[in-house]
Design a protein around this motif. Structure first.
Motif, PDB file in Angstrom:
ATOM      1  N   GLU A   1       0.702  -1.490   0.055  1.00 17.85           N
ATOM      2  CA  GLU A   1       0.016  -0.258   0.160  1.00 17.85           C
ATOM      3  C   GLU A   1       0.454   1.400  -0.132  1.00 17.85           C
ATOM      4  O   GLU A   1      -0.166   2.193  -0.090  1.00 17.85           O
ATOM      5  CB  GLU A   1      -1.126   0.024   1.210  1.00 17.85           C
ATOM      6  CG  GLU A   1      -1.870  -1.100   0.710  1.00 17.85           C
ATOM      7  CD  GLU A   1      -3.523  -0.761   2.001  1.00 17.85           C
ATOM      8  OE1 GLU A   1      -3.037   0.429   2.593  1.00 17.85           O
ATOM      9  OE2 GLU A   1      -4.396  -2.291   2.257  1.00 17.85           O
ATOM     10  N   ASP A   2       2.065   1.082   0.056  1.00 17.46           N
ATOM     11  CA  ASP A   2       2.861   2.222   0.857  1.00 17.46           C
ATOM     12  C   ASP A   2       3.793   2.494  -0.667  1.00 17.46           C
ATOM     13  O   ASP A   2       4.494   3.642  -0.381  1.00 17.46           O
ATOM     14  CB  ASP A   2       3.265   2.574   2.090  1.00 17.46           C
ATOM     15  CG  ASP A   2       4.782   1.274   2.223  1.00 17.46           C
ATOM     16  OD1 ASP A   2       4.851   0.291   1.638  1.00 17.46           O
ATOM     17  OD2 ASP A   2       5.643   1.886   3.459  1.00 17.46           O
ATOM     18  N   LYS A   3       3.870   1.797  -1.440  1.00 19.89           N
ATOM     19  CA  LYS A   3       4.914   1.769  -2.574  1.00 19.89           C
ATOM     20  C   LYS A   3       4.387   1.685  -3.872  1.00 19.89           C
ATOM     21  O   LYS A   3       3.325   1.490  -3.904  1.00 19.89           O
ATOM     22  CB  LYS A   3       6.360   0.861  -2.120  1.00 19.89           C
ATOM     23  CG  LYS A   3       6.633   0.693  -0.516  1.00 19.89           C
ATOM     24  CD  LYS A   3       8.109   2.017  -1.087  1.00 19.89           C
ATOM     25  CE  LYS A   3       9.099   2.255   0.375  1.00 19.89           C
ATOM     26  NZ  LYS A   3       9.648   3.611  -0.021  1.00 19.89           N
ATOM     27  N   LYS A   4       4.727   2.743  -5.191  1.00 16.05           N
ATOM     28  CA  LYS A   4       4.719   2.207  -5.680  1.00 16.05           C
ATOM     29  C   LYS A   4       5.379   1.008  -6.459  1.00 16.05           C
ATOM     30  O   LYS A   4       7.040   1.507  -6.609  1.00 16.05           O
ATOM     31  CB  LYS A   4       4.836   3.906  -6.792  1.00 16.05           C
ATOM     32  CG  LYS A   4       4.359   5.086  -6.199  1.00 16.05           C
ATOM     33  CD  LYS A   4       4.272   6.378  -7.216  1.00 16.05           C
ATOM     34  CE  LYS A   4       3.974   7.764  -6.224  1.00 16.05           C
ATOM     35  NZ  LYS A   4       4.349   7.647  -5.436  1.00 16.05           N
ATOM     36  N   LEU A   5       4.655   0.280  -7.099  1.00 12.17           N
ATOM     37  CA  LEU A   5       5.557  -0.423  -8.245  1.00 12.17           C
ATOM     38  C   LEU A   5       5.770  -0.761  -9.116  1.00 12.17           C
ATOM     39  O   LEU A   5       5.172  -0.169  -9.975  1.00 12.17           O
ATOM     40  CB  LEU A   5       4.662  -2.315  -6.895  1.00 12.17           C
ATOM     41  CG  LEU A   5       5.547  -3.717  -7.774  1.00 12.17           C
ATOM     42  CD1 LEU A   5       6.675  -3.477  -8.382  1.00 12.17           C
ATOM     43  CD2 LEU A   5       4.370  -4.506  -8.212  1.00 12.17           C
ATOM     44  N   VAL A   6       6.673  -0.559  -9.983  1.00 12.96           N
ATOM     45  CA  VAL A   6       7.028   0.473 -10.715  1.00 12.96           C
ATOM     46  C   VAL A   6       8.010  -1.045 -11.910  1.00 12.96           C
ATOM     47  O   VAL A   6       8.916  -1.405 -10.872  1.00 12.96           O
ATOM     48  CB  VAL A   6       7.994   1.453 -11.842  1.00 12.96           C
ATOM     49  CG1 VAL A   6       7.987   2.289 -13.248  1.00 12.96           C
ATOM     50  CG2 VAL A   6       7.223   2.735 -11.199  1.00 12.96           C
ATOM     51  N   MET A   7       7.663  -1.765 -13.189  1.00 10.10           N
ATOM     52  CA  MET A   7       8.152  -2.588 -13.344  1.00 10.10           C
ATOM     53  C   MET A   7       8.101  -2.974 -15.349  1.00 10.10           C
ATOM     54  O   MET A   7       7.880  -1.740 -15.301  1.00 10.10           O
ATOM     55  CB  MET A   7       7.100  -3.904 -13.579  1.00 10.10           C
ATOM     56  CG  MET A   7       7.379  -5.044 -12.327  1.00 10.10           C
ATOM     57  SD  MET A   7       5.171  -5.617 -11.707  1.00 10.10           S
ATOM     58  CE  MET A   7       4.122  -5.338 -11.894  1.00 10.10           C
TER      59      MET A   7
END
Length: 343
Positions: A191-197
C-alpha cells in the motif's frame, strides 16, 4: 492450404539476401479473450505467409505474442491486416532499434496454453486487469521518487547485460520464478510503495501488473512498450536515458545496444564483455557470454569437452547425439558449471 514452412532457414536466408529488400523487425502483443486460438493461428499463417512475414508467433486463449520481420514494402499491407482483426486494431508495434534482414528465417505460428508461461492456476485472475501504463518521460520521473520500487521482470541472463539504474533484478531463470519472489520480497509495501515494472517489450510486466493488482498491490505501473519503445522515445524526445548496457532480444541479433556501458563479463575469462553466443557444439548449444579472444581460443565453444566434440566430423557428432534428449544446460542460460565467471 499450406499451413507450414516449406523452406529451411538456410534456403530462406539465401532468398532474402538474393532479393536485397529491406525488412523490418517488429514485436507486439495483446492480451485478449480468444475463443478459438487454432482458427486464429491458421488465419494468421495464411495471411502472413502471403506477405512474406517471418517470425515466432504464439496464440493462446489469453492473447497473442509476436516477434517477426516483414519486408518494408509490405508493412502497410501487414498493418492493414492487423487492423482488420478487432482486438489487434491499432495495436502498438515495437519496431527494432537495430535492423537485421536475417533476424527471423521461418514463419512459426503456434498455439500455446498461454502467451507467457506463468505457472498459475488461479481462474479468478484476470490478465486484462492491468496496471497503469506510463511513457518514457513519466517512467523517468517515477523512478526518481523515493516511494518507488523499480523491478526488472526479465530473467538473469537478460538483466546481466543491461538494466535500468537502481532496478531490482531478480536472479531467476523464468518469468514464473519471479512472480512469487517479488511478491514475498515486497509484501510489506503493498500500500505504501509504487511498484513500477519493465521488460523487453511490455508483455511480461503487463501480466505481472495484473497479477500484483490481483494480489493486493495498490499502486502498480508498467513501462509501456518496454525497453524497446523507451529507447525510441528517449531518442525522439531527447530524454535522459536511464538504461545502461544492452537490451537482450529474442532473435538472431540477441541484443540491441542502448548505452555504451558494458556491465557484464566474459563467462570464460572475466574480461568486460556483453556478447551472448550459443555454444558451437549442437548437442550443447548453451547460451553464454563470450569475448572475441575466448571465442578464438575455444572455437566458439563453452568448454574443452564441447570443443573436442565440435572438432569431430559432422557424421560422428550426429551419432553421439542420436537417441539423446537436448541437454538441460540449454535452458540454464549461462548457469553451466563449466563457466568460471558466470553471474
Amino acid at each position: 492450404m499450406q499451413l507450414y514452412n516449406t523452406l529451411s532457414a538456410k534456403e530462406r536466408a539465401a532468398l532474402i539476401e538474393e532479393a536485397g529488400q529491406e525488412r523490418l523487425t517488429i514485436s507486439f502483443y495483446q492480451y485478449a479473450h480468444i475463443g478459438n486460438p487454432k482458427i486464429l493461428r491458421n488465419h494468421l499463417f495464411l495471411a502472413w505467409n502471403e506477405l512474406d512475414v517471418l517470425g515466432r508467433i504464439y496464440v493462446a486463449y489469453e492473447g497473442i505474442n509476436a516477434q517477426l520481420s516483414v519486408p518494408a514494402e509490405n508493412f502497410v499491407a501487414f498493418k492493414e491486416h492487423l487492423d482488420s482483426i478487432s482486438f489487434l486494431e491499432n495495436v502498438r508495434l515495437n519496431i527494432a532499434i537495430e535492423q537485421d534482414n536475417l533476424s527471423f528465417l521461418k514463419l512459426k505460428v503456434k498455439v500455446r496454453n498461454k502467451i507467457v508461461a506463468d505457472g498459475l492456476h488461479d481462474h479468478t485472475f484476470d490478465v486484462t486487469n492491468k496496471g497503469v501504463h506510463v511513457s518514457a518521460e513519466e517512467f523517468n520521473a517515477l523512478i526518481e521518487d523515493p516511494d518507488t520500487v523499480l523491478v526488472d521482470m526479465r530473467n538473469h541472463y537478460e538483466s546481466e547485460i543491461g538494466h535500468f539504474k537502481n532496478a531490482i533484478t531478480p536472479d531467476v531463470d523464468t518469468f514464473r520464478d519471479s512472480l512469487d519472489i517479488i511478491e514475498n520480497d515486497l509484501k510489506e509495501h503493498k500500500e505504501d510503495k509504487k511498484l513500477v515494472m519493465y521488460c523487453t517489450g511490455g508483455i511480461r510486466c503487463e501480466k505481472a501488473s495484473a497479477y500484483y493488482k490481483h494480489k493486493g498491490f495498490k499502486n502498480v505501473y508498467q513501462l509501456e512498450g518496454g525497453i524497446i519503445d523507451y529507447t525510441r522515445q528517449v531518442q525522439n524526445k531527447n530524454l535522459e536515458n536511464k538504461f545502461i548496457g544492452k537490451n537482450f532480444v529474442f532473435d538472431h541479433r540477441r541484443s540491441e545496444r542502448i548505452s555504451d556501458d558494458v556491465i557484464a563479463q566474459c563467462h570464460q575469462c572475466g574480461q568486460p564483455c556483453d556478447t551472448h553466443v550459443n555454444c558451437a557444439n549442437e548437442a550443447c548449444h548453451l547460451l553464454f557470454i563470450q569475448c572475441d579472444e575466448c571465442a578464438a581460443k575455444m572455437k566458439n565453444c563453452c568448454s574443452d569437452h564441447c570443443k573436442n566434440i565440435n572438432a569431430l566430423p559432422f557424421e560422428e557428432q550426429k551419432k553421439l547425439r542420436k537417441g539423446k534428449g537436448a541437454s538441460n544446460k540449454i535452458f540454464k542460460k549461462g548457469r553451466s558449471e563449466v563457466l568460471k565467471f558466470k553471474r
